[in-house]
Write a protein that holds these residues in place. Structure first.
Motif, PDB file in Angstrom:
ATOM      1  N   LEU A 183       0.816  -1.214   0.000  1.00 35.91           N
ATOM      2  CA  LEU A 183       0.000   0.000   0.000  1.00 35.91           C
ATOM      3  C   LEU A 183       0.852   1.267   0.000  1.00 35.91           C
ATOM      4  O   LEU A 183       0.334   2.359   0.219  1.00 35.91           O
ATOM      5  CB  LEU A 183      -0.926   0.007   1.214  1.00 35.91           C
ATOM      6  N   ASP A 184       2.145   1.126  -0.259  1.00 32.83           N
ATOM      7  CA  ASP A 184       3.051   2.276  -0.233  1.00 32.83           C
ATOM      8  C   ASP A 184       3.438   2.787  -1.619  1.00 32.83           C
ATOM      9  O   ASP A 184       4.329   3.608  -1.771  1.00 32.83           O
ATOM     10  CB  ASP A 184       4.313   1.933   0.551  1.00 32.83           C
ATOM     11  N   GLY A 185       2.776   2.286  -2.662  1.00 34.09           N
ATOM     12  CA  GLY A 185       3.072   2.751  -4.015  1.00 34.09           C
ATOM     13  C   GLY A 185       4.164   1.982  -4.724  1.00 34.09           C
ATOM     14  O   GLY A 185       4.544   2.334  -5.847  1.00 34.09           O
ATOM     15  N   THR A 186       4.659   0.918  -4.119  1.00 36.79           N
ATOM     16  CA  THR A 186       5.688   0.104  -4.760  1.00 36.79           C
ATOM     17  C   THR A 186       5.058  -0.701  -5.897  1.00 36.79           C
ATOM     18  O   THR A 186       4.084  -1.419  -5.675  1.00 36.79           O
ATOM     19  CB  THR A 186       6.323  -0.868  -3.744  1.00 36.79           C
ATOM     20  N   PRO A 187       5.590  -0.603  -7.123  1.00 39.35           N
ATOM     21  CA  PRO A 187       5.024  -1.374  -8.238  1.00 39.35           C
ATOM     22  C   PRO A 187       5.165  -2.879  -8.019  1.00 39.35           C
ATOM     23  O   PRO A 187       6.149  -3.344  -7.445  1.00 39.35           O
ATOM     24  CB  PRO A 187       5.862  -0.944  -9.441  1.00 39.35           C
ATOM     25  N   ALA A 188       4.164  -3.619  -8.470  1.00 36.79           N
ATOM     26  CA  ALA A 188       4.199  -5.076  -8.386  1.00 36.79           C
ATOM     27  C   ALA A 188       3.437  -5.659  -9.569  1.00 36.79           C
ATOM     28  O   ALA A 188       2.609  -4.995 -10.192  1.00 36.79           O
ATOM     29  CB  ALA A 188       3.588  -5.557  -7.072  1.00 36.79           C
ATOM     30  N   ALA A 189       3.728  -6.921  -9.848  1.00 34.25           N
ATOM     31  CA  ALA A 189       3.133  -7.601 -11.001  1.00 34.25           C
ATOM     32  C   ALA A 189       1.676  -7.971 -10.751  1.00 34.25           C
ATOM     33  O   ALA A 189       1.273  -8.270  -9.628  1.00 34.25           O
ATOM     34  CB  ALA A 189       3.932  -8.857 -11.318  1.00 34.25           C
ATOM     35  N   LEU A 190       0.903  -7.962 -11.832  1.00 32.35           N
ATOM     36  CA  LEU A 190      -0.452  -8.492 -11.862  1.00 32.35           C
ATOM     37  C   LEU A 190      -0.464  -9.659 -12.829  1.00 32.35           C
ATOM     38  O   LEU A 190       0.293  -9.673 -13.793  1.00 32.35           O
ATOM     39  CB  LEU A 190      -1.445  -7.439 -12.374  1.00 32.35           C
TER      40      LEU A 190
END
Length: 160
Positions: free
Chosen positions: A85-92
């Motif tokens: 929830l801190d804006g770190t990009p992650a894969a979908l």
């Protein structure tokens, strides 16, 4: 004057503190939501048959999201991801048209989601839950093929 400024600051902080103290675990965003198809921002001929969006607490300041869409022609699209929830990009994963996202929770009832599809910006969405916790508004910001900025608003109802 300094005393008045300090008093005003104290009052302001006391009003903000309950919102800051509320953990993401108690966010009214958590749960399953169904798009109100009849009020969808899409033209009627393009509206999906069903959209179900789910947010779950995944622990350690992360949420998992799951989207199930039944398109107007009966084809399906899905998406899953677990994001901080801190804006770190992650894969979908899935077939939704985005393979990466970021999340921010600026307030317990507001989630900002940014979607990317293979390096190209897809959309930014702001989800806000009403005070009664039974409805959620999605504001979707994206660009048309000609570069025109587009804002759409969709309404979701909470599912049991």
């Amino acid at each position: 004057m300094k005393l008045l400024s300090a008093a005003l600051l104290s009052v302001a902080l006391l009003q903000v503190m309950p919102a800051l103290a509320e953990s993401p675990k108690s966010s009214p965003l958590l749960g399953r939501w169904s798009l109100e198809i009849a009020t969808s921002a899409l033209p009627e001929a393009q509206r999906p048959q069903q959209v179900v969006l789910e947010f779950k607490d995944a622990g350690s300041g992360r949420w998992s999201s799951h989207v199930d869409i039944v398109l107007h022609d009966g084809k399906t699209m899905k998406s899953d991801g677990t994001l901080a929830l801190d804006g770190t990009p992650a894969a979908l994963t899935g077939s939704y048209g985005a393979n990466q996202a970021t999340l921010k929770l600026p307030a317990p009832n507001t989630l900002v989601m940014q979607l990317v599809d293979h390096g190209a910006p897809a959309s930014t969405r702001v989800y806000t839950v009403a005070a009664d916790r039974s409805t959620m508004t999605e504001t979707k910001a994206f660009f048309g093929h000609d570069g025109t900025p587009i804002l759409q608003t969709n309404l979701f109802k909470r599912l049991p």
